[in-house]
Design a protein around this motif. Structure first.
Motif, PDB file in Angstrom:
ATOM      1  N   ALA A  42       0.811  -1.215   0.000  1.00 33.82           N
ATOM      2  CA  ALA A  42       0.000   0.000   0.000  1.00 33.82           C
ATOM      3  C   ALA A  42       0.846   1.266   0.000  1.00 33.82           C
ATOM      4  CB  ALA A  42      -0.909   0.006   1.226  1.00 33.82           C
ATOM      5  N   TRP A  43       2.177   1.139  -0.044  1.00 35.90           N
ATOM      6  CA  TRP A  43       3.039   2.307   0.093  1.00 35.90           C
ATOM      7  C   TRP A  43       3.840   2.635  -1.163  1.00 35.90           C
ATOM      8  CZ3 TRP A  43       1.903   5.090   4.161  1.00 35.90           C
ATOM      9  CH2 TRP A  43       1.361   4.472   5.287  1.00 35.90           C
ATOM     10  N   VAL A  44       4.320   1.626  -1.858  1.00 37.10           N
ATOM     11  CA  VAL A  44       5.218   1.865  -2.991  1.00 37.10           C
ATOM     12  C   VAL A  44       4.517   1.667  -4.328  1.00 37.10           C
ATOM     13  CG1 VAL A  44       7.401   1.200  -4.085  1.00 37.10           C
ATOM     14  CG2 VAL A  44       7.195   1.180  -1.584  1.00 37.10           C
ATOM     15  N   SER A  45       3.616   0.705  -4.402  1.00 38.44           N
ATOM     16  CA  SER A  45       2.991   0.338  -5.689  1.00 38.44           C
ATOM     17  C   SER A  45       1.923   1.345  -6.081  1.00 38.44           C
ATOM     18  CB  SER A  45       2.397  -1.071  -5.608  1.00 38.44           C
ATOM     19  OG  SER A  45       3.402  -2.025  -5.381  1.00 38.44           O
ATOM     20  N   GLN A  46       2.358   2.515  -6.551  1.00 35.70           N
ATOM     21  CA  GLN A  46       1.431   3.581  -6.882  1.00 35.70           C
ATOM     22  C   GLN A  46       1.433   3.952  -8.367  1.00 35.70           C
ATOM     23  OE1 GLN A  46      -0.790   5.407  -4.783  1.00 35.70           O
ATOM     24  NE2 GLN A  46      -0.408   3.648  -3.482  1.00 35.70           N
ATOM     25  N   LEU A  47       2.136   3.189  -9.204  1.00 37.27           N
ATOM     26  CA  LEU A  47       2.157   3.528 -10.627  1.00 37.27           C
ATOM     27  C   LEU A  47       0.894   3.057 -11.336  1.00 37.27           C
ATOM     28  CD1 LEU A  47       5.860   2.926 -11.756  1.00 37.27           C
ATOM     29  CD2 LEU A  47       4.747   5.045 -11.045  1.00 37.27           C
ATOM     30  N   GLY A  48       0.303   1.981 -10.864  1.00 39.00           N
ATOM     31  CA  GLY A  48      -0.914   1.475 -11.476  1.00 39.00           C
ATOM     32  C   GLY A  48      -2.140   2.020 -10.763  1.00 39.00           C
ATOM     33  N   THR A  49      -3.212   2.253 -11.509  1.00 37.93           N
ATOM     34  CA  THR A  49      -4.464   2.716 -10.921  1.00 37.93           C
ATOM     35  C   THR A  49      -5.640   2.218 -11.733  1.00 37.93           C
ATOM     36  OG1 THR A  49      -5.772   4.657 -10.258  1.00 37.93           O
ATOM     37  CG2 THR A  49      -4.404   4.894 -12.206  1.00 37.93           C
ATOM     38  N   GLU A  50      -6.750   1.969 -11.060  1.00 37.70           N
ATOM     39  CA  GLU A  50      -7.998   1.685 -11.750  1.00 37.70           C
ATOM     40  C   GLU A  50      -8.657   2.995 -12.143  1.00 37.70           C
ATOM     41  OE1 GLU A  50      -9.000  -2.502  -9.445  1.00 37.70           O
ATOM     42  OE2 GLU A  50      -9.340  -0.570  -8.430  1.00 37.70           O
ATOM     43  N   GLY A  51      -9.561   2.924 -13.115  1.00 44.25           N
ATOM     44  CA  GLY A  51     -10.201   4.148 -13.577  1.00 44.25           C
ATOM     45  C   GLY A  51     -11.355   3.857 -14.520  1.00 44.25           C
ATOM     46  N   PRO A  52     -12.049   4.906 -14.960  1.00 43.33           N
ATOM     47  CA  PRO A  52     -13.267   4.755 -15.767  1.00 43.33           C
ATOM     48  C   PRO A  52     -13.022   4.880 -17.268  1.00 43.33           C
ATOM     49  CG  PRO A  52     -13.131   6.993 -14.949  1.00 43.33           C
ATOM     50  CD  PRO A  52     -11.881   6.295 -14.467  1.00 43.33           C
ATOM     51  N   MET A  53     -13.875   4.212 -18.032  1.00 45.27           N
ATOM     52  CA  MET A  53     -13.909   4.313 -19.482  1.00 45.27           C
ATOM     53  C   MET A  53     -15.362   4.476 -19.919  1.00 45.27           C
ATOM     54  SD  MET A  53     -11.244   1.189 -20.298  1.00 45.27           S
ATOM     55  CE  MET A  53     -10.912   1.636 -22.004  1.00 45.27           C
ATOM     56  N   GLY A  54     -15.584   5.236 -21.000  1.00 44.35           N
ATOM     57  CA  GLY A  54     -16.945   5.433 -21.466  1.00 44.35           C
ATOM     58  C   GLY A  54     -16.992   5.941 -22.894  1.00 44.35           C
ATOM     59  N   ARG A  55     -18.189   5.938 -23.475  1.00 43.93           N
ATOM     60  CA  ARG A  55     -18.364   6.469 -24.818  1.00 43.93           C
ATOM     61  C   ARG A  55     -18.606   7.974 -24.799  1.00 43.93           C
ATOM     62  NH1 ARG A  55     -21.335   1.673 -25.164  1.00 43.93           N
ATOM     63  NH2 ARG A  55     -23.327   2.779 -25.058  1.00 43.93           N
ATOM     64  N   THR A  56     -18.865   8.529 -23.610  1.00 41.54           N
ATOM     65  CA  THR A  56     -18.998   9.973 -23.447  1.00 41.54           C
ATOM     66  C   THR A  56     -18.202  10.397 -22.229  1.00 41.54           C
ATOM     67  OG1 THR A  56     -20.912  10.037 -21.951  1.00 41.54           O
ATOM     68  CG2 THR A  56     -21.372   9.792 -24.316  1.00 41.54           C
ATOM     69  N   VAL A  57     -17.817  11.677 -22.195  1.00 47.85           N
ATOM     70  CA  VAL A  57     -17.075  12.193 -21.047  1.00 47.85           C
ATOM     71  C   VAL A  57     -17.964  12.212 -19.806  1.00 47.85           C
ATOM     72  CG1 VAL A  57     -15.829  14.189 -20.131  1.00 47.85           C
ATOM     73  CG2 VAL A  57     -15.530  13.527 -22.526  1.00 47.85           C
ATOM     74  N   GLN A  58     -19.239  12.503 -19.979  1.00 44.70           N
ATOM     75  CA  GLN A  58     -20.144  12.504 -18.832  1.00 44.70           C
ATOM     76  C   GLN A  58     -20.201  11.124 -18.183  1.00 44.70           C
ATOM     77  OE1 GLN A  58     -23.955  14.305 -19.523  1.00 44.70           O
ATOM     78  NE2 GLN A  58     -24.790  13.628 -17.574  1.00 44.70           N
ATOM     79  N   ASP A  59     -20.212  10.072 -18.999  1.00 47.31           N
ATOM     80  CA  ASP A  59     -20.211   8.719 -18.452  1.00 47.31           C
ATOM     81  C   ASP A  59     -18.925   8.448 -17.675  1.00 47.31           C
ATOM     82  OD1 ASP A  59     -22.654   8.358 -19.642  1.00 47.31           O
ATOM     83  OD2 ASP A  59     -21.908   7.114 -21.287  1.00 47.31           O
ATOM     84  N   VAL A  60     -17.800   8.909 -18.219  1.00 44.54           N
ATOM     85  CA  VAL A  60     -16.510   8.734 -17.534  1.00 44.54           C
ATOM     86  C   VAL A  60     -16.545   9.435 -16.176  1.00 44.54           C
ATOM     87  CG1 VAL A  60     -14.053   9.335 -17.617  1.00 44.54           C
ATOM     88  CG2 VAL A  60     -15.180   8.408 -19.646  1.00 44.54           C
ATOM     89  N   ALA A  61     -17.062  10.663 -16.148  1.00 45.02           N
ATOM     90  CA  ALA A  61     -17.121  11.429 -14.903  1.00 45.02           C
ATOM     91  C   ALA A  61     -18.024  10.758 -13.878  1.00 45.02           C
ATOM     92  CB  ALA A  61     -17.605  12.847 -15.192  1.00 45.02           C
ATOM     93  N   ARG A  62     -19.163  10.260 -14.318  1.00 49.82           N
ATOM     94  CA  ARG A  62     -20.095   9.626 -13.379  1.00 49.82           C
ATOM     95  C   ARG A  62     -19.510   8.346 -12.797  1.00 49.82           C
ATOM     96  NH1 ARG A  62     -25.346  11.525 -13.017  1.00 49.82           N
ATOM     97  NH2 ARG A  62     -25.217  10.281 -11.098  1.00 49.82           N
TER      98      ARG A  62
END
Length: 480
Positions: free
Chosen positions: A207-227
């Motif tokens: 939980a301290w060093v492994s910070q290069l990878g991250t989960e995140g959102p994908m969508g067909r619109t930016v609004q979907d990504v934000a939500r």
């Protein structure tokens, strides 16, 4: 507009208004998957249809009682096959994990389920998430949404293709070295790598060093990504470096004043990055759309030797990837079941010293401070999302670009490391196609913790790029 064509935010509104039932939504998506997925192999470990319909009926019953779980209520969702999902195999794309069925959900899945989604299966990934080409020995290869003879990118290739072909309304991905951004660009959808710590990951070996990878959102619109980001983001005490600023991403994205916004175009880093023909040009077309909105796009210099950054990056990557592979190699019999690129990462780190790692961390710190100086001159930075167009699906990785040999299996993805190494938010936006109809994306990089401002810029861009975004994949079977 059919159910599967609806953007996720419109789908959510229609479900909550009870204009369509959750059962209707589930049936529509299962039909689409049945038609499209066999050609593209984007969704894996698909769950029993009757079970999924019963879950949809339960969501409908909740709405009938005036109860909503949240924005994703009743939405079908397949989780990237690197993230634990209770009761569904999480294989990491490895034969060694083929039969692993977690008892608990990962934190991101917990949050998405709490918002009401119904997990229908997983999306395909590359083995251990390594390499930007989605293939493995468990489920095979995922094929590009726009040309089945081409790579979908990776490691979130399954997620990107499922989105592009309307097999999912929205998708989760993860990103270490462009694993979310690259497939988004190659399948004409949006993909956000959030600020470091914005979307905490749990469980995690470290939980301290492994910070290069991250989960995140994908969508067909930016609004979907934000939500979706709003669902995924937020501090968790088990992830001590997660962001606790309380930012929300459900506000109105429109109204962002682009006039005078300064965008630094880094291009190919003054010739350092080998690029296939046409990539810079199509990205510059995307930048021109921002100029039309009033942004000031200017050529920018990185101002720090890229090779120095690359060497420090290699040390960090080798250390973190090797730590993930090492437990599997405690049993020597497993070696033959691990792909060569993963073994190479492990072997390269065998003699890595603590002093060398700390030296690379000092270099990374200097790079971050240098990036801050660039943001004194520019509000956002821009780079292509890839250095090659989607390549032949039977190729493991591009060994050459324009006749120049790549000295590692991931050197052709070097363009993605700058946002990652500095922990900055970065979104891949679709910019156009080559003469063969293959898509490309542009990276827009924001300031530290500037996820919201980055989404606002991407939303403004989206309104000018409809001729790109409304160009559907030409695979006839996808649109029956």
């Amino acid at each position: 507009m059919s159910i599967v064509e609806l953007p996720a935010h419109s789908l959510s509104c229609a479900i909550h208004a009870r204009e369509i039932s959750c059962r209707d939504v589930m049936q529509a998506y299962l039909r689409r998957i049945d038609v499209v997925n066999p050609r593209h192999q984007a969704i894996v470990s698909l769950q029993d249809g009757d079970l999924l319909l019963r879950q949809a009926d339960e969501r409908d019953a909740q709405l009938a009682r005036g109860e909503s779980m949240g924005w994703m209520h009743g939405m079908p969702q397949a989780i990237k096959d690197l993230c634990n999902t209770a009761g569904i195999p999480t294989t990491l794309g490895s034969p060694l994990m083929r039969n692993f069925v977690p008892q608990e959900d990962g934190l991101m899945v917990q949050r998405m389920k709490a918002a009401g989604c119904i997990v229908i299966g997983k999306t395909n990934t590359s083995e251990f998430g390594l390499g930007s080409h989605t293939f493995n020995e468990v489920f095979g290869v995922t094929r590009n949404a726009y040309d089945i003879s081409r790579s979908a990118g990776g490691s979130s290739g399954g997620a990107a293709v499922a989105l592009a072909l309307r097999m999912l309304p929205v998708a989760d991905g993860s990103d270490f070295m462009g694993s979310l951004r690259n497939p988004a660009g190659w399948n004409n959808v949006f993909g956000l790598r959030p600020s470091q710590g914005r979307v905490p990951m749990w469980p995690a070996q470290d939980a301290w060093v492994s910070q290069l990878g991250t989960e995140g959102p994908m969508g067909r619109t930016v609004q979907d990504v934000a939500r979706l980001l709003d669902v995924q983001a937020g501090f968790d005490q088990r992830a001590p470096l997660s962001i606790a600023d309380g930012a929300r991403f459900t506000g109105a994205l429109g109204g962002f004043d682009c006039k005078g916004v300064r965008i630094g175009w880094l291009g190919d880093l003054s010739g350092h990055l080998n690029m296939e023909p046409g990539i810079l040009g199509v990205c510059e077309q995307g930048l021109h759309r921002l100029e039309v909105l009033g942004c000031a796009v200017e050529p920018a210099q990185l101002g720090m030797p890229p090779e120095r950054i690359w060497r420090a990056w290699l040390v960090w990557r080798r250390a973190l990837v090797a730590a993930r592979i090492a437990p599997f190699l405690l049993n020597p019999k497993n070696r033959s079941l691990i792909k060569a690129e993963a073994l190479w990462e492990h072997e390269e780190a065998r003699n890595l010293s603590g002093t060398e790692f700390l030296s690379a961390s000092v270099q990374r710190t200097a790079f971050y401070q240098h990036m801050l100086s660039l943001f004194k001159e520019h509000d956002f930075l821009a780079l292509p999302v890839a250095q090659v167009w989607p390549f032949d699906v039977d190729q493991r990785w591009p060994g050459y670009i324009n006749g120049v040999e790549m000295d590692t299996y991931h050197r052709w993805m070097e363009v993605t490391i700058y946002a990652t190494f500095a922990g900055l938010p970065c979104i891949s936006v679709p910019v156009g196609f080559d003469a063969r109809g293959l898509p490309m994306g542009l990276q827009l990089i924001g300031k530290p913790h500037g996820d919201w401002e980055l989404l606002q810029l991407a939303y403004a861009y989206e309104q000018t790029a409809q001729e790109v975004l409304q160009r559907p994949p030409p695979v006839a079977s996808a649109w029956r």
